[in-house]
Design a protein around this motif. Structure first.
Motif, short mmCIF file in Angstrom:
data_model
loop_
_atom_site.label_atom_id
_atom_site.label_comp_id
_atom_site.label_asym_id
_atom_site.label_seq_id
_atom_site.Cartn_x
_atom_site.Cartn_y
_atom_site.Cartn_z
N PHE A 1 -6.28 -33.07 27.78
CA PHE A 1 -5.87 -34.47 27.81
C PHE A 1 -6.66 -35.25 28.86
O PHE A 1 -7.15 -34.69 29.83
CB PHE A 1 -4.35 -34.62 28.02
CG PHE A 1 -3.84 -34.21 29.37
CD1 PHE A 1 -3.73 -35.14 30.41
CD2 PHE A 1 -3.44 -32.90 29.62
CE1 PHE A 1 -3.23 -34.78 31.65
CE2 PHE A 1 -2.95 -32.52 30.86
CZ PHE A 1 -2.84 -33.46 31.88
N SER B 1 -8.32 -28.69 21.29
CA SER B 1 -8.29 -30.03 20.69
C SER B 1 -8.00 -31.04 21.79
O SER B 1 -8.00 -30.69 22.97
CB SER B 1 -7.26 -30.12 19.56
OG SER B 1 -5.94 -29.99 20.06
N THR B 2 -7.74 -32.29 21.41
CA THR B 2 -7.74 -33.36 22.40
C THR B 2 -6.54 -34.29 22.25
O THR B 2 -6.19 -34.70 21.14
CB THR B 2 -9.02 -34.21 22.26
OG1 THR B 2 -10.15 -33.35 22.30
CG2 THR B 2 -9.12 -35.23 23.36
N LEU B 3 -5.93 -34.62 23.38
CA LEU B 3 -4.94 -35.69 23.46
C LEU B 3 -5.62 -36.85 24.17
O LEU B 3 -5.86 -36.80 25.37
CB LEU B 3 -3.71 -35.21 24.23
CG LEU B 3 -2.55 -36.20 24.36
CD1 LEU B 3 -2.01 -36.61 23.00
CD2 LEU B 3 -1.44 -35.60 25.23
N ILE C 1 -4.81 -27.69 24.63
CA ILE C 1 -5.10 -29.11 24.38
C ILE C 1 -5.61 -29.74 25.67
O ILE C 1 -4.97 -29.62 26.72
CB ILE C 1 -3.83 -29.85 23.90
CG1 ILE C 1 -3.32 -29.25 22.59
CG2 ILE C 1 -4.12 -31.35 23.73
CD1 ILE C 1 -1.92 -29.74 22.21
N ALA D 1 3.02 -32.03 22.29
CA ALA D 1 1.83 -32.50 23.01
C ALA D 1 2.14 -33.81 23.72
O ALA D 1 1.66 -34.89 23.36
CB ALA D 1 0.66 -32.67 22.05
N LEU E 1 -6.03 -34.26 17.35
CA LEU E 1 -5.12 -33.39 18.07
C LEU E 1 -4.62 -32.29 17.13
O LEU E 1 -4.23 -32.56 16.00
CB LEU E 1 -3.94 -34.21 18.60
CG LEU E 1 -2.75 -33.43 19.19
CD1 LEU E 1 -3.17 -32.75 20.49
CD2 LEU E 1 -1.57 -34.36 19.41
N GLU F 1 -1.66 -29.66 17.16
CA GLU F 1 -0.42 -29.33 17.86
C GLU F 1 0.27 -28.16 17.18
O GLU F 1 0.39 -28.14 15.95
CB GLU F 1 0.50 -30.55 17.89
CG GLU F 1 1.74 -30.39 18.72
CD GLU F 1 2.57 -31.67 18.75
OE1 GLU F 1 3.45 -31.78 19.61
OE2 GLU F 1 2.33 -32.55 17.90
N SER G 1 -8.90 -40.77 18.17
CA SER G 1 -8.28 -39.58 17.62
C SER G 1 -8.78 -39.20 16.23
O SER G 1 -8.66 -38.04 15.82
CB SER G 1 -6.75 -39.74 17.58
OG SER G 1 -6.38 -40.85 16.79
#
Length: 391
Positions: A6, A46-48, A4, A105, A59, A61, A54
């Motif tokens: 961030f 993926s992305t935080l 992930i 996350a 995200l 997780e 979003s």
């Protein structure tokens, strides 16, 4: 392992580009930061990020996750260290969290000494908007080596004049004729289905990403990047142009960064050097003031969906937000807030209705849909940028 990316503490300092994307999706070099990490890890990420982003950047997780600070670009040494992370361990560099193993996350920085790994080797990090162009040469070289390793370039037409052909790489479908390609000061990469029309002079490092076009008679000085589906001409020096943006006519762009869906009108120019040769100060959304860059050359920072009319002029160190339309003659001020409409004589608010209509038409020209997710992101930017417009 689930990786992930961030945003980290630099997100505000990277506005206006992070208004509409996570830090991971900033393009520098040939690839975005996310694409670099995925290439090294051979896994999707993926992305935080901020809540309002979003829906477009969700995200993912899982039971075991590694969180990576997206402001750090991957190097062989850093990637190797990240892959070795175990439960409760975290990597720090000069007191900043680089990566950590996490069951959830969540980004935390309070690790016991026996679970802290200090990374002492050289790192490559984005901390300011001007890093995007000032570090672009290093990023192009790293991406070029990564992408082309063990591969052979597509054939290059003999109508071209090549200098250091071993540092020139064409992907399948790339076309270039009757141009000068000089890779003596940096590699030149032409992505899939790109087009370099006749009569161009290109000095590396240079990256032309998938389906992008260099029109006839351009003069391009590296290190410069043109993102996917971009279109450029005129004189360009040490600039990064994100995807789907156009500077398709004569005029000068130097030491600058353009976001996505931007358009620079014909014969528009930016200054990248002050008349007194002083170091340039640039608007910083985080500190809410003009900060010292330490650079003598610094041009234009333009957020997504912003556009200029013909013959527009920009002072050294100008920052333009998202969805700005500059059309009044003269030099506008050095900081133009998002959703502004006007020029040197003043600005009024650019309504979301008009802005969205323009975005929908422009995106449709490239077969991209302006959907509810895009609208929601831009609505958020409109609301949060009101204070800069003095409404």
């Amino acid at each position: 392992m689930n990786y992930i990316l961030f945003d980290g503490s630099v997100r505000k300092a990277l506005l206006p580009f992070t208004y509409t994307r996570p830090v991971a999706d900033i393009r520098i070099g040939i690839l975005t930061i996310r694409e670099k990490w995925e290439n090294h890890l051979q896994l999707k990420t993926s992305t935080l990020t901020e809540d309002y982003l979003s829906a477009k950047y969700p995200l993912v997780e899982k039971e075991e996750n590694v969180l990576i600070n997206a402001s750090y670009l991957p190097t062989e040494a850093l990637v190797a260290q990240v892959k070795q992370l175990k439960e409760n361990e975290a990597i720090f560099h000069e007191g900043t969290l680089v990566a950590c193993y996490a069951r959830k996350a969540e980004v935390k920085t309070d690790y016991s000494d026996n679970h802290t790994i200090t990374f002492k080797e050289e790192v490559f990090r984005l901390q300011h908007t001007w890093d995007i162009f000032s570090k672009n040469g290093e990023a192009i070289k790293a991406d070029f080596d990564l992408i082309t390793r063990g591969r052979k370039s597509a054939p290059i037409s003999k109508t071209n004049k090549l200098i250091r052909p071993d540092q020139i790489f064409l992907e399948e479908g790339a076309e270039v004729e009757y141009s000068i390609l000089n890779a003596s000061e940096g590699p030149i990469y032409l992505g899939r289905n790109t087009l370099v029309m006749e009569g161009n002079m290109i000095r590396g490092g240079f990256a032309l990403c998938e389906n992008a076009v260099v029109k006839m008679g351009a003069k391009i000085y590296g290190p410069t990047t043109v993102g996917p589906y971009g279109k450029v001409c005129g004189e360009i020096n040490n600039s990064v142009i994100f995807g789907y943006s156009s500077k398709g006519h004569d005029g000068y762009l130097g030491n600058s960064v353009l976001g996505e869906w931007c358009n620079i009108g014909a014969d528009s120019n930016n200054s990248n050097l002050k008349n007194n040769y002083a170091k340039v100060r640039l608007w910083n959304y985080e500190t809410e003031k003009f900060d010292h860059t330490g650079l003598q050359f610094c041009g234009l920072m333009m957020g997504d969906h912003s556009k200029t009319a013909i013959n527009t002029m920009f002072n050294t160190g100008t920052v333009i937000g998202v969805n700005v339309n500059v059309y009044v003659p003269g030099f506008p001020r050095n900081f133009i807030p998002s959703f502004s409409w006007g020029g040197a004589s003043g600005f009024s608010t650019y309504s979301t209705k008009k802005a969205f209509e323009a975005a929908e038409v422009m995106m449709a020209r490239r077969n991209v849909v302006f959907d509810d997710k895009e609208a929601a992101i831009l609505e958020h930017v409109f609301e949060t940028s009101k204070k800069w417009r003095n409404e």
